[in-house]
Scaffold this motif. Structure first.
Motif, PDB file in Angstrom:
ATOM      1  N   ARG A   1       2.235   1.700  -3.458  1.00  0.00           N
ATOM      2  CA  ARG A   1       1.178   2.092  -4.399  1.00  0.00           C
ATOM      3  C   ARG A   1       0.833   3.572  -4.259  1.00  0.00           C
ATOM      4  O   ARG A   1       0.590   4.258  -5.255  1.00  0.00           O
ATOM      5  CB  ARG A   1      -0.063   1.228  -4.164  1.00  0.00           C
ATOM      6  CG  ARG A   1      -1.182   1.475  -5.163  1.00  0.00           C
ATOM      7  CD  ARG A   1      -2.341   0.529  -4.870  1.00  0.00           C
ATOM      8  NE  ARG A   1      -3.372   0.586  -5.861  1.00  0.00           N
ATOM      9  CZ  ARG A   1      -3.484  -0.255  -6.894  1.00  0.00           C
ATOM     10  NH1 ARG A   1      -2.587  -1.195  -7.066  1.00  0.00           N
ATOM     11  NH2 ARG A   1      -4.471  -0.149  -7.739  1.00  0.00           N
ATOM     12  N   LEU A   2       0.803   4.056  -3.016  1.00  0.00           N
ATOM     13  CA  LEU A   2       0.414   5.439  -2.768  1.00  0.00           C
ATOM     14  C   LEU A   2       1.612   6.396  -2.755  1.00  0.00           C
ATOM     15  O   LEU A   2       1.429   7.610  -2.682  1.00  0.00           O
ATOM     16  CB  LEU A   2      -0.343   5.542  -1.443  1.00  0.00           C
ATOM     17  CG  LEU A   2      -1.644   4.740  -1.361  1.00  0.00           C
ATOM     18  CD1 LEU A   2      -2.294   4.938  -0.007  1.00  0.00           C
ATOM     19  CD2 LEU A   2      -2.602   5.106  -2.483  1.00  0.00           C
TER      20      LEU A   2
ATOM     21  N   VAL B   1       0.831  -1.200   0.000  1.00  0.00           N
ATOM     22  CA  VAL B   1       0.000   0.000   0.000  1.00  0.00           C
ATOM     23  C   VAL B   1       0.868   1.253   0.000  1.00  0.00           C
ATOM     24  O   VAL B   1       0.599   2.202  -0.748  1.00  0.00           O
ATOM     25  CB  VAL B   1      -0.975  -0.011   1.204  1.00  0.00           C
ATOM     26  CG1 VAL B   1      -1.696   1.319   1.340  1.00  0.00           C
ATOM     27  CG2 VAL B   1      -1.981  -1.144   1.036  1.00  0.00           C
TER      28      VAL B   1
ATOM     29  N   LEU C   1      -6.607  -3.732  -2.396  1.00  0.00           N
ATOM     30  CA  LEU C   1      -6.204  -2.512  -3.095  1.00  0.00           C
ATOM     31  C   LEU C   1      -7.389  -1.766  -3.682  1.00  0.00           C
ATOM     32  O   LEU C   1      -7.366  -0.538  -3.772  1.00  0.00           O
ATOM     33  CB  LEU C   1      -5.164  -2.835  -4.167  1.00  0.00           C
ATOM     34  CG  LEU C   1      -3.812  -3.314  -3.613  1.00  0.00           C
ATOM     35  CD1 LEU C   1      -2.860  -3.643  -4.758  1.00  0.00           C
ATOM     36  CD2 LEU C   1      -3.190  -2.295  -2.679  1.00  0.00           C
ATOM     37  N   SER C   2      -8.454  -2.482  -4.036  1.00  0.00           N
ATOM     38  CA  SER C   2      -9.648  -1.801  -4.552  1.00  0.00           C
ATOM     39  C   SER C   2     -10.261  -0.912  -3.468  1.00  0.00           C
ATOM     40  O   SER C   2     -10.739   0.195  -3.757  1.00  0.00           O
ATOM     41  CB  SER C   2     -10.674  -2.808  -5.056  1.00  0.00           C
ATOM     42  OG  SER C   2     -11.106  -3.654  -4.002  1.00  0.00           O
ATOM     43  N   GLU C   3     -10.241  -1.359  -2.209  1.00  0.00           N
ATOM     44  CA  GLU C   3     -10.767  -0.551  -1.098  1.00  0.00           C
ATOM     45  C   GLU C   3      -9.873   0.661  -0.848  1.00  0.00           C
ATOM     46  O   GLU C   3     -10.366   1.759  -0.573  1.00  0.00           O
ATOM     47  CB  GLU C   3     -10.862  -1.390   0.182  1.00  0.00           C
ATOM     48  CG  GLU C   3     -11.885  -2.505   0.116  1.00  0.00           C
ATOM     49  CD  GLU C   3     -11.886  -3.370   1.373  1.00  0.00           C
ATOM     50  OE1 GLU C   3     -11.048  -3.163   2.266  1.00  0.00           O
ATOM     51  OE2 GLU C   3     -12.748  -4.264   1.454  1.00  0.00           O
ATOM     52  N   VAL C   4      -8.556   0.451  -0.933  1.00  0.00           N
ATOM     53  CA  VAL C   4      -7.608   1.554  -0.746  1.00  0.00           C
ATOM     54  C   VAL C   4      -7.805   2.596  -1.840  1.00  0.00           C
ATOM     55  O   VAL C   4      -7.871   3.801  -1.560  1.00  0.00           O
ATOM     56  CB  VAL C   4      -6.157   1.030  -0.729  1.00  0.00           C
ATOM     57  CG1 VAL C   4      -5.167   2.191  -0.706  1.00  0.00           C
ATOM     58  CG2 VAL C   4      -5.927   0.106   0.467  1.00  0.00           C
ATOM     59  N   ASP C   5      -7.935   2.146  -3.084  1.00  0.00           N
ATOM     60  CA  ASP C   5      -8.144   3.071  -4.202  1.00  0.00           C
ATOM     61  C   ASP C   5      -9.421   3.884  -4.006  1.00  0.00           C
ATOM     62  O   ASP C   5      -9.446   5.092  -4.245  1.00  0.00           O
ATOM     63  CB  ASP C   5      -8.206   2.313  -5.530  1.00  0.00           C
ATOM     64  CG  ASP C   5      -6.854   1.748  -5.951  1.00  0.00           C
ATOM     65  OD1 ASP C   5      -5.819   2.179  -5.395  1.00  0.00           O
ATOM     66  OD2 ASP C   5      -6.839   0.873  -6.832  1.00  0.00           O
ATOM     67  N   GLU C   6     -10.476   3.227  -3.567  1.00  0.00           N
ATOM     68  CA  GLU C   6     -11.752   3.918  -3.348  1.00  0.00           C
ATOM     69  C   GLU C   6     -11.623   4.936  -2.216  1.00  0.00           C
ATOM     70  O   GLU C   6     -12.151   6.048  -2.301  1.00  0.00           O
ATOM     71  CB  GLU C   6     -12.857   2.908  -3.032  1.00  0.00           C
ATOM     72  CG  GLU C   6     -14.221   3.535  -2.820  1.00  0.00           C
ATOM     73  CD  GLU C   6     -14.689   4.405  -3.976  1.00  0.00           C
ATOM     74  OE1 GLU C   6     -15.275   5.481  -3.704  1.00  0.00           O
ATOM     75  OE2 GLU C   6     -14.464   4.042  -5.144  1.00  0.00           O
ATOM     76  N   TRP C   7     -10.899   4.565  -1.168  1.00  0.00           N
ATOM     77  CA  TRP C   7     -10.656   5.469  -0.036  1.00  0.00           C
ATOM     78  C   TRP C   7      -9.928   6.724  -0.507  1.00  0.00           C
ATOM     79  O   TRP C   7     -10.287   7.845  -0.126  1.00  0.00           O
ATOM     80  CB  TRP C   7      -9.866   4.708   1.032  1.00  0.00           C
ATOM     81  CG  TRP C   7      -9.443   5.511   2.211  1.00  0.00           C
ATOM     82  CD1 TRP C   7     -10.220   5.872   3.282  1.00  0.00           C
ATOM     83  CD2 TRP C   7      -8.133   6.035   2.472  1.00  0.00           C
ATOM     84  NE1 TRP C   7      -9.458   6.586   4.176  1.00  0.00           N
ATOM     85  CE2 TRP C   7      -8.181   6.696   3.705  1.00  0.00           C
ATOM     86  CE3 TRP C   7      -6.927   5.991   1.777  1.00  0.00           C
ATOM     87  CZ2 TRP C   7      -7.066   7.314   4.263  1.00  0.00           C
ATOM     88  CZ3 TRP C   7      -5.826   6.602   2.336  1.00  0.00           C
ATOM     89  CH2 TRP C   7      -5.902   7.259   3.560  1.00  0.00           C
ATOM     90  N   VAL C   8      -8.919   6.547  -1.365  1.00  0.00           N
ATOM     91  CA  VAL C   8      -8.174   7.687  -1.898  1.00  0.00           C
ATOM     92  C   VAL C   8      -9.098   8.552  -2.755  1.00  0.00           C
ATOM     93  O   VAL C   8      -9.126   9.772  -2.615  1.00  0.00           O
ATOM     94  CB  VAL C   8      -6.948   7.217  -2.712  1.00  0.00           C
ATOM     95  CG1 VAL C   8      -6.320   8.389  -3.454  1.00  0.00           C
ATOM     96  CG2 VAL C   8      -5.925   6.544  -1.810  1.00  0.00           C
ATOM     97  N   ARG C   9      -9.885   7.916  -3.625  1.00  0.00           N
ATOM     98  CA  ARG C   9     -10.802   8.667  -4.491  1.00  0.00           C
ATOM     99  C   ARG C   9     -11.822   9.457  -3.678  1.00  0.00           C
ATOM    100  O   ARG C   9     -12.252  10.535  -4.074  1.00  0.00           O
ATOM    101  CB  ARG C   9     -11.531   7.730  -5.457  1.00  0.00           C
ATOM    102  CG  ARG C   9     -10.701   7.362  -6.669  1.00  0.00           C
ATOM    103  CD  ARG C   9     -11.549   6.703  -7.743  1.00  0.00           C
ATOM    104  NE  ARG C   9     -12.051   5.406  -7.351  1.00  0.00           N
ATOM    105  CZ  ARG C   9     -11.383   4.268  -7.466  1.00  0.00           C
ATOM    106  NH1 ARG C   9     -10.169   4.247  -7.978  1.00  0.00           N
ATOM    107  NH2 ARG C   9     -11.922   3.123  -7.097  1.00  0.00           N
TER     108      ARG C   9
END
Length: 62
Positions: free
Chosen positions: A16-17, A13, A46-54
């Motif tokens: 990725r970030l 993570v 990672l899909s949850e992390v991406d959504e959190w960032v968005r």
């Protein structure tokens, strides 16, 4: 048949970030970053992390 999304580590993570692992742990502690405790380890989808960032979860609170 769909394949299950693999679990990602704190290191994954952070990479990725583009942040330090310390930042990932701080975000978990603040109960913002979606993380799952598995034994003594934190794991992520990672899909949850991406959504959190968005959704703006990585923005500074200051």
């Amino acid at each position: 048949m769909t394949t299950a999304e693999p679990w990602a580590s704190v290191e994954d993570v952070a990479k990725r970030l583009g942040v330090a692992k310390d930042s990932v742990y701080r975000w978990i502690e603040a109960r913002k970053l979606p993380a799952h405790r598995i034994g003594r380890l934190w794991k992520f989808k990672l899909s949850e992390v991406d959504e959190w960032v968005r959704a703006g979860g990585a923005q500074e609170d200051d």
